[in-house]
Scaffold this motif. Structure first.
Motif, PDB file in Angstrom:
ATOM      1  N   GLY A  28     109.237 -34.290  17.284  1.00 25.98           N
ATOM      2  CA  GLY A  28     109.537 -33.387  18.264  1.00 25.98           C
ATOM      3  C   GLY A  28     108.685 -31.713  17.530  1.00 25.98           C
ATOM      4  N   THR A  29     108.358 -31.841  16.425  1.00 25.36           N
ATOM      5  CA  THR A  29     107.796 -30.299  15.921  1.00 25.36           C
ATOM      6  C   THR A  29     106.641 -30.436  16.694  1.00 25.36           C
ATOM      7  N   LEU A  30     105.696 -31.126  17.227  1.00 24.80           N
ATOM      8  CA  LEU A  30     105.041 -31.045  18.282  1.00 24.80           C
ATOM      9  C   LEU A  30     104.750 -30.623  19.487  1.00 24.80           C
ATOM     10  N   LEU A  31     105.984 -31.087  20.424  1.00 17.13           N
ATOM     11  CA  LEU A  31     106.823 -30.404  21.564  1.00 17.13           C
ATOM     12  C   LEU A  31     107.309 -28.687  21.683  1.00 17.13           C
ATOM     13  N   LYS A  32     107.986 -29.035  20.159  1.00 18.03           N
ATOM     14  CA  LYS A  32     108.380 -27.633  19.695  1.00 18.03           C
ATOM     15  C   LYS A  32     107.540 -26.238  20.369  1.00 18.03           C
ATOM     16  N   ALA A  64     100.504 -35.069  32.441  1.00 16.79           N
ATOM     17  CA  ALA A  64     101.779 -35.770  31.386  1.00 16.79           C
ATOM     18  C   ALA A  64     101.748 -34.481  29.602  1.00 16.79           C
ATOM     19  N   VAL A  65     103.113 -35.172  29.611  1.00 18.43           N
ATOM     20  CA  VAL A  65     103.979 -34.184  28.466  1.00 18.43           C
ATOM     21  C   VAL A  65     102.651 -34.227  27.349  1.00 18.43           C
ATOM     22  N   TYR A  82     112.324 -37.781  20.539  1.00 18.56           N
ATOM     23  CA  TYR A  82     111.221 -36.639  21.122  1.00 18.56           C
ATOM     24  C   TYR A  82     109.215 -37.514  21.352  1.00 18.56           C
ATOM     25  N   LYS A  83     109.151 -39.307  20.404  1.00 20.44           N
ATOM     26  CA  LYS A  83     107.659 -39.669  20.511  1.00 20.44           C
ATOM     27  C   LYS A  83     108.261 -40.290  22.254  1.00 20.44           C
ATOM     28  N   SER A  84     109.290 -41.084  22.829  1.00 18.80           N
ATOM     29  CA  SER A  84     108.714 -41.139  24.295  1.00 18.80           C
ATOM     30  C   SER A  84     109.123 -40.370  24.921  1.00 18.80           C
ATOM     31  N   PHE A  85     109.311 -39.431  24.997  1.00 13.96           N
ATOM     32  CA  PHE A  85     109.330 -38.498  25.469  1.00 13.96           C
ATOM     33  C   PHE A  85     107.347 -37.558  25.654  1.00 13.96           C
ATOM     34  N   HIS A  86     106.887 -37.399  24.009  1.00 11.37           N
ATOM     35  CA  HIS A  86     106.231 -37.060  24.160  1.00 11.37           C
ATOM     36  C   HIS A  86     105.612 -37.986  24.763  1.00 11.37           C
ATOM     37  N   ASP A  87     105.284 -39.216  24.559  1.00 16.20           N
ATOM     38  CA  ASP A  87     104.186 -40.496  25.332  1.00 16.20           C
ATOM     39  C   ASP A  87     104.480 -40.369  26.586  1.00 16.20           C
TER      40      ASP A  87
END
Length: 109
Positions: free
Chosen positions: A31-35, A73-74, A54-59
């Motif tokens: 979550g911190t990485l994405l934000k 890719a995110v 957040y992990k599934s969205f990131h990966d």
């Protein structure tokens, strides 16, 4: 003791944020990485029905950034932006770990 200097627009600023362990708190870590490193307008863009964490969205997610023709890719966007802004991340993390293990250096003089 020193002085305070006003930062000009051309100088980079230091962003302070809480660092989470990837092993102990994977959801907060991602979550911190994405934000920090992915452009977004609302929290609902980072979590959705297809990607509830957040992990599934990131990966696994892909997004199309403004000015781009194709989705990307995110994880690649986050990696690229993280490398851009955290150039000496490994050295800093090593120094923090060393400080936590050994404590502050004592002044022998």
């Amino acid at each position: 003791m020193g002085f305070v200097q006003r930062r000009t627009k051309g100088k980079p600023a230091v962003i302070k944020y809480r660092r989470f362990s990837q092993e102990k708190f994977p959801e907060e870590f991602h979550g911190t990485l994405l934000k920090l490193y992915l452009p977004y307008r609302s929290e609902s863009q980072l979590k959705s029905i297809n990607f509830p964490t957040y992990k599934s969205f990131h990966d696994y997610a892909g997004v199309q950034l403004p000015g781009s023709q194709y989705p990307e890719a995110v994880s690649q966007i986050v990696k690229r932006n993280r490398e851009k802004y955290e150039k000496h991340r490994n050295d800093i993390e090593t120094a923090i770990e060393e400080f936590e293990q050994n404590g502050p250096m004592t002044n022998e003089w």
